[in-house]
Design a protein around this motif. Sequence first.
Motif, mmCIF file in Angstrom:
data_model
loop_
_atom_site.group_PDB
_atom_site.id
_atom_site.type_symbol
_atom_site.label_atom_id
_atom_site.label_comp_id
_atom_site.label_asym_id
_atom_site.label_seq_id
_atom_site.Cartn_x
_atom_site.Cartn_y
_atom_site.Cartn_z
ATOM 1 N N ALA A 122 -2.657 10.249 -4.059
ATOM 2 C CA ALA A 122 -2.764 8.989 -4.959
ATOM 3 C C ALA A 122 -2.291 7.721 -4.309
ATOM 4 O O ALA A 122 -1.463 7.422 -3.525
ATOM 5 C CB ALA A 122 -1.915 9.176 -6.046
ATOM 6 N N ALA A 123 -3.472 6.871 -4.299
ATOM 7 C CA ALA A 123 -3.394 5.631 -3.549
ATOM 8 C C ALA A 123 -3.319 4.301 -4.466
ATOM 9 O O ALA A 123 -3.622 4.507 -5.670
ATOM 10 C CB ALA A 123 -4.705 5.219 -2.850
ATOM 11 N N ALA A 182 -5.446 6.651 5.135
ATOM 12 C CA ALA A 182 -6.481 5.829 4.961
ATOM 13 C C ALA A 182 -6.939 4.705 5.643
ATOM 14 O O ALA A 182 -5.622 4.101 6.464
ATOM 15 C CB ALA A 182 -6.225 4.820 3.555
ATOM 16 N N THR A 183 -7.958 4.608 6.505
ATOM 17 C CA THR A 183 -8.196 3.472 7.348
ATOM 18 C C THR A 183 -9.413 2.607 7.010
ATOM 19 O O THR A 183 -10.565 3.225 6.363
ATOM 20 C CB THR A 183 -8.637 4.424 8.603
ATOM 21 O OG1 THR A 183 -9.862 5.219 8.543
ATOM 22 C CG2 THR A 183 -7.384 4.999 9.275
ATOM 23 N N TYR A 212 -3.129 3.220 7.117
ATOM 24 C CA TYR A 212 -1.952 3.844 6.172
ATOM 25 C C TYR A 212 -1.845 5.368 6.043
ATOM 26 O O TYR A 212 -3.018 5.894 6.019
ATOM 27 C CB TYR A 212 -2.031 3.339 4.673
ATOM 28 C CG TYR A 212 -2.325 1.811 4.692
ATOM 29 C CD1 TYR A 212 -3.644 1.218 4.639
ATOM 30 C CD2 TYR A 212 -1.507 0.920 5.044
ATOM 31 C CE1 TYR A 212 -4.194 -0.028 4.341
ATOM 32 C CE2 TYR A 212 -1.625 -0.317 5.030
ATOM 33 C CZ TYR A 212 -2.798 -1.029 4.626
ATOM 34 O OH TYR A 212 -3.207 -2.334 4.645
ATOM 35 N N TRP A 213 -0.744 5.783 6.057
ATOM 36 C CA TRP A 213 -0.365 7.049 5.973
ATOM 37 C C TRP A 213 0.684 7.437 4.989
ATOM 38 O O TRP A 213 1.439 6.708 4.421
ATOM 39 C CB TRP A 213 0.462 7.439 7.222
ATOM 40 C CG TRP A 213 -0.512 7.636 8.698
ATOM 41 C CD1 TRP A 213 -0.612 6.546 9.416
ATOM 42 C CD2 TRP A 213 -1.273 8.762 8.962
ATOM 43 N NE1 TRP A 213 -1.428 6.891 10.231
ATOM 44 C CE2 TRP A 213 -1.829 8.487 10.169
ATOM 45 C CE3 TRP A 213 -1.108 10.216 8.467
ATOM 46 C CZ2 TRP A 213 -2.663 9.087 11.069
ATOM 47 C CZ3 TRP A 213 -2.066 10.944 9.571
ATOM 48 C CH2 TRP A 213 -2.722 10.456 10.642
ATOM 49 N N VAL A 249 0.850 -1.123 0.131
ATOM 50 C CA VAL A 249 0.058 0.029 0.027
ATOM 51 C C VAL A 249 0.873 1.261 0.088
ATOM 52 O O VAL A 249 1.989 1.346 0.596
ATOM 53 C CB VAL A 249 -0.910 0.042 1.038
ATOM 54 C CG1 VAL A 249 -1.697 1.382 1.336
ATOM 55 C CG2 VAL A 249 -1.900 -1.254 1.070
ATOM 56 N N GLN A 250 0.685 2.207 -0.786
ATOM 57 C CA GLN A 250 1.174 3.493 -0.856
ATOM 58 C C GLN A 250 0.002 4.316 -1.199
ATOM 59 O O GLN A 250 -0.837 4.517 -1.654
ATOM 60 C CB GLN A 250 2.347 3.416 -2.111
ATOM 61 C CG GLN A 250 3.498 2.914 -1.878
ATOM 62 C CD GLN A 250 4.683 3.224 -2.971
ATOM 63 O OE1 GLN A 250 4.154 3.120 -3.973
ATOM 64 N NE2 GLN A 250 5.650 3.589 -2.196
ATOM 65 N N LEU A 251 0.351 5.522 -0.373
ATOM 66 C CA LEU A 251 -0.236 6.923 -0.503
ATOM 67 C C LEU A 251 0.729 7.899 -0.331
ATOM 68 O O LEU A 251 1.591 8.099 0.208
ATOM 69 C CB LEU A 251 -1.104 7.137 0.856
ATOM 70 C CG LEU A 251 -2.182 6.136 1.292
ATOM 71 C CD1 LEU A 251 -2.631 6.775 2.742
ATOM 72 C CD2 LEU A 251 -3.352 5.848 0.340
ATOM 73 N N VAL A 252 0.570 8.588 -1.832
ATOM 74 C CA VAL A 252 1.696 9.525 -2.170
ATOM 75 C C VAL A 252 0.971 11.079 -2.404
ATOM 76 O O VAL A 252 0.100 11.010 -3.212
ATOM 77 C CB VAL A 252 2.315 9.030 -3.478
ATOM 78 C CG1 VAL A 252 3.100 10.060 -3.882
ATOM 79 C CG2 VAL A 252 2.854 7.696 -3.406
ATOM 80 N N GLU A 253 1.345 11.786 -1.480
ATOM 81 C CA GLU A 253 0.882 13.079 -1.367
ATOM 82 C C GLU A 253 1.460 14.173 -2.586
ATOM 83 O O GLU A 253 2.869 13.877 -2.543
ATOM 84 C CB GLU A 253 0.624 13.909 -0.291
ATOM 85 C CG GLU A 253 -0.164 13.267 1.045
ATOM 86 C CD GLU A 253 0.965 12.032 1.907
ATOM 87 O OE1 GLU A 253 0.169 11.951 2.996
ATOM 88 O OE2 GLU A 253 1.786 11.730 1.431
#
Length: 118
Positions: free
Chosen positions: A23-24, A98-99, A107-108, A2-6
Amino acid sequence: QVQLVESGGGLVQPGGSLRLSCAASGIIVIIYTMGWYRRAPGKEREWLARMSSPAERTDYADFVKGRFTLSRDNDKNTVYLQMNSLKPEDTAVYYCRATHATGTGDYWGQGTQVTVSS
């Protein structure tokens, strides 16, 4: 994985606007509660806004109501934070989170810097 990219942070003058993106990958944002947080220098992290799942209700912290808007693009698997009427006190690192309602995922992202200064 999982990746969250701000992205979308930067330097803006007081009264200006920015749109942050998160972007997730590895998750589908529509089934997660997606939130935005920030941490200013020397301060605790604070919650700004969230779009809950499955209710799809959007809530905001009082101090950003009317200025910030959270939205989601399901096709792009991305959430956004539109920030208007920015103030110097909005200067912070902004994070996406994201929870999952079951508690199975939390995830952060890595954060994006927003600086409001003339």
